[in-house]
Write a protein that holds these residues in place. Structure first.
Motif, short mmCIF file in Angstrom:
data_model
loop_
_atom_site.label_atom_id
_atom_site.label_comp_id
_atom_site.label_asym_id
_atom_site.label_seq_id
_atom_site.Cartn_x
_atom_site.Cartn_y
_atom_site.Cartn_z
N ALA A 292 2.40 5.12 -1.20
CA ALA A 292 3.34 5.17 -2.31
C ALA A 292 4.67 4.52 -1.90
N LEU A 293 5.15 4.81 -0.69
CA LEU A 293 6.39 4.19 -0.22
C LEU A 293 6.20 2.70 0.02
N ALA B 100 5.99 0.61 -10.81
CA ALA B 100 4.68 -0.06 -10.83
C ALA B 100 4.15 -0.23 -9.41
N GLY B 101 5.04 -0.49 -8.46
CA GLY B 101 4.63 -0.60 -7.07
C GLY B 101 4.12 0.72 -6.51
N ILE B 102 4.76 1.81 -6.89
CA ILE B 102 4.31 3.14 -6.43
C ILE B 102 2.92 3.43 -6.97
N VAL B 103 2.71 3.20 -8.25
CA VAL B 103 1.38 3.46 -8.84
C VAL B 103 0.34 2.51 -8.23
N TYR C 92 -4.28 1.59 -4.68
CA TYR C 92 -4.83 0.98 -3.48
C TYR C 92 -5.31 2.06 -2.51
N TRP C 93 -4.56 3.14 -2.38
CA TRP C 93 -4.97 4.22 -1.49
C TRP C 93 -6.30 4.82 -1.93
#
Length: 157
Positions: free
Chosen positions: A85-86, A123-126, A131-132
């Motif tokens: 997330a980070l 959007a990057g966090i989601v 991806y995780w």
């Protein structure tokens, strides 16, 4: 052989994360239009085309920063959801700041729109979470030796 399979999982995870991030960016940018009661519903075909362009935009700009995050997490076998997330937030921030002009005389970015920065970071966090789910839970697993097979049971007479 495990590394080749892992590469396909990483690619699939990146494409899935880029698709979700592109949908979030496009949806958030169109949200002010959706809040107007006089606007008719958007044609689904047009919305799919817009989502496609959002996917291309996000995947093109996020490729190198995301590759750095993927390489770090694979090298150190980082499997924490918080790390992804980070990392996704950092990739979203890097993508946005890559589009904003930088004034080297005053050492600051000119023209930052806070809402756009929040949209790209969110959007990057989601995308990092997606991806995780697809690839990050098993980061670095390709380096682990395969588990030995349990011994076969002895036949009883």
């Amino acid at each position: 052989m495990a590394l080749i399979g892992r590469s396909f999982v990483i690619l699939f995870g990146f494409l899935g994360a880029s698709l979700v991030a592109g949908m979030i960016v496009v949806g958030a940018m169109l949200y002010p239009e959706f809040s107007d009661m006089g606007v008719e519903p958007i044609d689904p075909d047009a919305l799919n085309i817009i989502f496609g362009f959002g996917f291309i935009f996000v995947s093109g700009f996020a490729l190198l920063p995301a590759l750095v995050v993927v390489l770090i997490t694979e090298a150190f076998s980082i499997r924490s959801v918080l790390a992804y997330a980070l990392g996704g937030a950092a990739v979203g921030l890097a993508c946005y700041l890559g589009l904003v002009p930088f004034d080297s005389a005053s050492m600051r970015f000119d023209g930052i729109v806070r809402r756009h920065l929040e949209i790209m970071t969110g959007a990057g966090i989601v995308a990092g979470l997606v991806y995780w789910v697809i690839a990050g839970r098993n980061a670095g697993a390709w380096r682990e030796p395969p588990r030995p097979l349990p011994p076969a049971p002895r036949p009883t007479a």
